[in-house]
Design an enzyme around this catalytic site. Structure first.
Site, PDB file in Angstrom:
ATOM      1  N   HIS A  63     188.408 -17.800  58.951  1.00  0.00           N
ATOM      2  CA  HIS A  63     187.413 -17.883  57.883  1.00  0.00           C
ATOM      3  C   HIS A  63     187.959 -17.361  56.562  1.00  0.00           C
ATOM      4  CE1 HIS A  63     184.633 -18.664  61.091  1.00  0.00           C
ATOM      5  NE2 HIS A  63     184.830 -17.474  61.627  1.00  0.00           N
ATOM      6  N   HIS A  93     188.780  -8.721  52.281  1.00  0.00           N
ATOM      7  CA  HIS A  93     189.100 -10.138  52.458  1.00  0.00           C
ATOM      8  C   HIS A  93     188.751 -10.901  51.192  1.00  0.00           C
ATOM      9  CE1 HIS A  93     184.834  -9.762  53.532  1.00  0.00           C
ATOM     10  NE2 HIS A  93     184.739 -10.914  52.893  1.00  0.00           N
ATOM     11  N   HIS A  95     187.463 -14.729  49.148  1.00  0.00           N
ATOM     12  CA  HIS A  95     186.783 -16.030  49.136  1.00  0.00           C
ATOM     13  C   HIS A  95     187.369 -16.832  47.982  1.00  0.00           C
ATOM     14  CE1 HIS A  95     183.638 -14.733  51.995  1.00  0.00           C
ATOM     15  NE2 HIS A  95     183.842 -13.545  51.431  1.00  0.00           N
ATOM     16  N   HIS A 118     186.291  -8.947  48.652  1.00  0.00           N
ATOM     17  CA  HIS A 118     185.252  -8.079  49.222  1.00  0.00           C
ATOM     18  C   HIS A 118     185.901  -6.934  49.987  1.00  0.00           C
ATOM     19  CE1 HIS A 118     182.193 -11.625  49.305  1.00  0.00           C
ATOM     20  NE2 HIS A 118     182.242 -11.034  48.128  1.00  0.00           N
TER      21      HIS A 118
HETATM   22  S1  BO1 Z   1     180.993 -10.447  53.557  1.00  0.00           S
HETATM   23  O1  BO1 Z   1     181.672  -9.392  52.851  1.00  0.00           O
HETATM   24  O2  BO1 Z   1     179.570 -10.528  53.317  1.00  0.00           O
HETATM   25  N1  BO1 Z   1     181.646 -11.840  53.177  1.00  0.00           N
HETATM   26  C1  BO1 Z   1     181.221 -10.141  55.240  1.00  0.00           C
HETATM   27  C2  BO1 Z   1     180.871 -11.088  56.164  1.00  0.00           C
HETATM   28  C3  BO1 Z   1     181.057 -10.825  57.519  1.00  0.00           C
HETATM   29  C4  BO1 Z   1     181.606  -9.611  57.910  1.00  0.00           C
HETATM   30  C5  BO1 Z   1     181.945  -8.685  56.966  1.00  0.00           C
HETATM   31  C6  BO1 Z   1     181.758  -8.936  55.637  1.00  0.00           C
HETATM   32  N2  BO1 Z   1     181.867  -9.277  59.200  1.00  0.00           N
HETATM   33  C7  BO1 Z   1     181.334  -9.882  60.311  1.00  0.00           C
HETATM   34  C8  BO1 Z   1     182.431 -10.158  61.279  1.00  0.00           C
HETATM   35  C9  BO1 Z   1     181.857 -10.723  62.533  1.00  0.00           C
HETATM   36  C10 BO1 Z   1     180.834  -9.769  63.090  1.00  0.00           C
HETATM   37  C11 BO1 Z   1     179.833  -9.413  62.028  1.00  0.00           C
HETATM   38  C12 BO1 Z   1     178.912  -8.349  62.540  1.00  0.00           C
HETATM   39  O3  BO1 Z   1     180.462  -8.960  60.862  1.00  0.00           O
HETATM   40  O4  BO1 Z   1     183.315 -11.107  60.717  1.00  0.00           O
HETATM   41  O5  BO1 Z   1     182.867 -10.917  63.478  1.00  0.00           O
HETATM   42  O6  BO1 Z   1     180.146 -10.368  64.169  1.00  0.00           O
HETATM   43  O7  BO1 Z   1     179.595  -7.157  62.800  1.00  0.00           O
HETATM   44 ZN    ZN Z   2     183.208 -11.746  51.964  1.00  0.00          ZN
END
Ligand code: BO1
Ligand code: ZN
Length: 266
Positions: A63, A93, A95, A118
């Site tokens: 992703h 990470h 985007h 982020h």
């Molecule tokens: S973000 O910063 O909003 N783009 C973002 C999106 C997802 C996650 C962290 C930051 N983490 C996700 C993991 C998943 C997990 C979920 C709940 O958090 O990628 O694997 O299931 O812990």
């Molecule tokens: Zn993010």
């Protein structure tokens, strides 16, 4: 195995079919528009451990390109600003979009930036990311926008990451970065006493990917960082789940609903 993606039958319009939380009223990202923003004077945002160079791992999780530091050194903390309590750094990470005119998740006055970083933190008292995610104040994410430098000058601070991207082209690949990274330099290149990192928008929202949990205090720094066009383009070469290039990985903006965005005046 594809859980979610950014186009076709796994794209953002289909996320709610597998994750019902993705249709909530306080979703991220949003378009931050001046008339929805209230200026405010929040306490100082405090970072501790930002100036310690650390060993980082870089992984392609299908992703995004994600960096994390080893679990034994959790000395990177954030507190203050809009936050109550202490938040522990988990990962950072990126985007990005198919071209430099798109890629950020949050927009400012309808403006898309070329990329968004982020850095994800969970609230210390919940002990882990997976426990924090079940609490409305569980996570805080600091976001940095990137513009493509007009003179196409590379930002040498990001070379270590950009040069490692070809090594994580395949989903699931992971490497240790050759040089220890100094997040303070990366994110706040002017260093203190610059107040760049006190000038931010903040609002309550969600994870921008499934499970879209509405547990995130967003902190978006107003002033962008710069990368060259070629540095940004390097991210578009990593592969997604079906083996094709992950050309874009930003979610479209969601309704603001009854929320207000705060702008901290440094
Ligand atoms: S973000 O910063 O909003 N783009 C973002 C999106 C997802 C996650 C962290 C930051 N983490 C996700 C993991 C998943 C997990 C979920 C709940 O958090 O990628 O694997 O299931 O812990
Ligand atoms: Zn993010």
């Amino acid at each position: 195995h594809v859980n979610f993606g950014y186009s076709g039958s796994h794209g953002p319009d289909h996320w709610a079919e597998n994750y019902d939380t993705c249709v909530g009223k306080h979703q991220s990202p949003i378009n931050i528009q001046e008339h929805d923003v209230r200026d405010i004077n929040l306490p100082l945002l405090i970072f501790s451990g930002l100036d310690t160079p650390r060993k980082f791992f870089l992984i392609n999780n299908g992703h995004t390109a994600l960096l994390y530091s080893s679990k034994d050194n959790k000395q990177f903390y954030m507190s203050g600003g809009p936050l109550n309590g202490i938040y522990v750094f988990e990962q950072l990470h990126f985007h990005w979009g198919e071209n430099d005119r798109e890629g950020s998740e949050d927009l400012i006055n309808n403006h898309s930036f070329a990329m968004e970083l982020h850095a994800v933190f969970y609230k210390d008292k919940y002990g882990s990311m997976n426990d924090a995610i079940h609490n409305p104040d569980g996570l805080a994410v600091i976001a940095f926008f990137f513009e493509a430098e007009v003179n196409d000058r590379a930002n040498p601070l990001f070379d270590t990451i950009v040069e490692a991207l070809p090594k994580i082209e395949k989903v699931g690949t992971e490497i240790q970065l050759s040089e220890n990274m100094h997040l303070g330099h990366l994110l706040n290149p002017a260093g203190p006493p610059s107040d760049r990192m006190q000038n931010y928008f903040t609002y309550n929202g969600s994870l921008t990917t499934p499970p879209c949990s509405e547990v995130v205090t967003w902190i978006d720094f107003k002033y962008p960082l710069y990368l060259s066009h070629l540095q940004i383009a390097a991210f578009r070469n990593i592969r997604g789940f079906e083996g094709h290039k992950l050309t874009h990985n930003f979610r479209p903006v969601q309704p603001l609903s009854d929320r207000r965005v705060l702008h901290n005046l440094p």
